[in-house]
Design an enzyme around this catalytic site. Structure first.
Site, PDB file in Angstrom:
ATOM      1  N   HIS A 103       0.855  -1.185   0.000  1.00 38.48           N
ATOM      2  CA  HIS A 103       0.000   0.000   0.000  1.00 38.48           C
ATOM      3  C   HIS A 103       0.894   1.240   0.000  1.00 38.48           C
ATOM      4  O   HIS A 103       1.971   1.228   0.606  1.00 38.48           O
ATOM      5  CB  HIS A 103      -0.938   0.001   1.217  1.00 38.48           C
ATOM      6  N   GLU A 175      -3.168   2.476  -7.382  1.00 42.65           N
ATOM      7  CA  GLU A 175      -3.523   3.613  -6.544  1.00 42.65           C
ATOM      8  C   GLU A 175      -2.461   4.693  -6.697  1.00 42.65           C
ATOM      9  O   GLU A 175      -1.416   4.648  -6.011  1.00 42.65           O
ATOM     10  CB  GLU A 175      -3.598   3.182  -5.079  1.00 42.65           C
TER      11      GLU A 175
HETATM   12  P1  PGA Z   1      -9.037   6.905  -0.123  1.00 40.89           P
HETATM   13  O1  PGA Z   1      -8.033   5.730   0.227  1.00 40.89           O
HETATM   14  O2  PGA Z   1     -10.214   6.304  -0.869  1.00 40.89           O
HETATM   15  O3  PGA Z   1      -9.442   7.470   1.195  1.00 40.89           O
HETATM   16  O4  PGA Z   1      -8.298   7.899  -0.985  1.00 40.89           O
HETATM   17  C1  PGA Z   1      -7.688   4.798  -0.739  1.00 40.89           C
HETATM   18  C2  PGA Z   1      -6.591   3.885  -0.259  1.00 40.89           C
HETATM   19  O5  PGA Z   1      -5.647   4.333   0.398  1.00 40.89           O
HETATM   20  O6  PGA Z   1      -6.650   2.672  -0.520  1.00 40.89           O
END
Ligand code: PGA
Length: 259
Positions: A103, A175
């Site tokens: 992550h 992401e």
């Molecule tokens: P967020 O987080 O939707 O609050 O931007 C996404 C994540 O970190 O997986």
């Protein structure tokens, strides 16, 4: 492909709060069609025991909840002198079936690198977990025009040594670091499609056409205003949601609007 929905609770909910949240989500799950979707929740480690109970995982005489239980990280060694780390075996015993690694907060706040993540991926596969590898470029990498190189590197190192026959254990989440969290700016539809294509193409380069079957989620400020548009993007196989899913009814709304 079944649609995926997932949320990572980061370092927000205590065990009792996770208990409440998952009880509500489990009720909501009764109304959803799990022939068409998968749903996972990734609570903090300290709430996993509670979560296992609520989701009736390995509980004699009871049908388990369809919600999959995930962990936010895992050590790359089996056991040993690694104070503060959590092993695969420990997670197994707590009913975890999915382990997230890489992550953005692990990579950028705690300096975890691709080689280390690769070790975790390989070990997790050996233990039979679904391994969710998160990838994404920083704002700086985007500004230098090296987003594609960054993603390709994260995939090639992260999946190094993962055999084709184990690809069904893999999940990927794209992401972009600049899109995550309260200061994040969600990526546009065009940008998401462009990067998801780069990712799927890299997987096909590595594994042949089966590479494209690895489910690929988008995460980073998914909310009620953009979920429908993001869900409709080419090569988006799931929504990985943070803040907008931390109230069970909000998460339900996102599932309903994109079913
Ligand atoms: P967020 O987080 O939707 O609050 O931007 C996404 C994540 O970190 O997986």
């Amino acid at each position: 492909m079944k649609k995926w929905y997932g949320t990572n609770l980061k370092m927000y909910k205590t065990p009792s709060e996770v208990h409440t949240y998952l009880s509500e989500l489990d009720e909501i799950a009764k109304e959803r069609d799990f022939q068409k979707m998968n749903l996972f929740v990734i609570p903090p480690y300290t709430a996993l025991q509670q979560a296992k109970e609520v989701l009736r995982i390995a509980k004699e005489g009871e049908t388990p909840s369809p919600i999959l239980l995930g962990a936010q990280n895992m050590a790359y060694e089996e056991e040993g002198q690694f104070t503060g780390e959590i092993s695969a075996r420990m997670l197994k015993e707590l009913g975890v079936s999915l382990v997230m690694v890489g992550h953005s907060e692990r990579r950028h706040v705690f300096n975890e690198g691709d080689q280390e993540l690769n070790k975790k991926v390989l070990l997790g596969i050996q233990h039979g977990f679904k391994m969710l590898l998160c990838i994404g470029e920083t704002k700086e990498e985007k500004d230098y025009g090296i987003s594609d190189e960054t993603l390709r590197k994260q995939i090639k190192i992260g999946l190094f040594g993962v055999k084709k026959e184990n690809l069904n254990m893999m999940l990927l989440a794209y992401e972009p670091v600049w899109a995550i969290g309260k200061d994040g700016v969600p990526a546009t539809k065009e940008y998401i499609e462009e990067k998801h294509k780069v990712i799927k193409d890299t997987l096909v380069e590595l594994y042949g056409k089966e590479g494209a079957d690895v489910p690929l989620f988008y995460g980073g400020s998914v909310n009620h205003g953009n979920a429908v548009e993001i869900d409709a993007c080419n090569n988006v196989d799931g929504l990985f949601v943070g803040r907008s899913a931390w109230k069970a009814s909000d998460f339900e709304k996102i599932m309903k609007m994109t079913e």
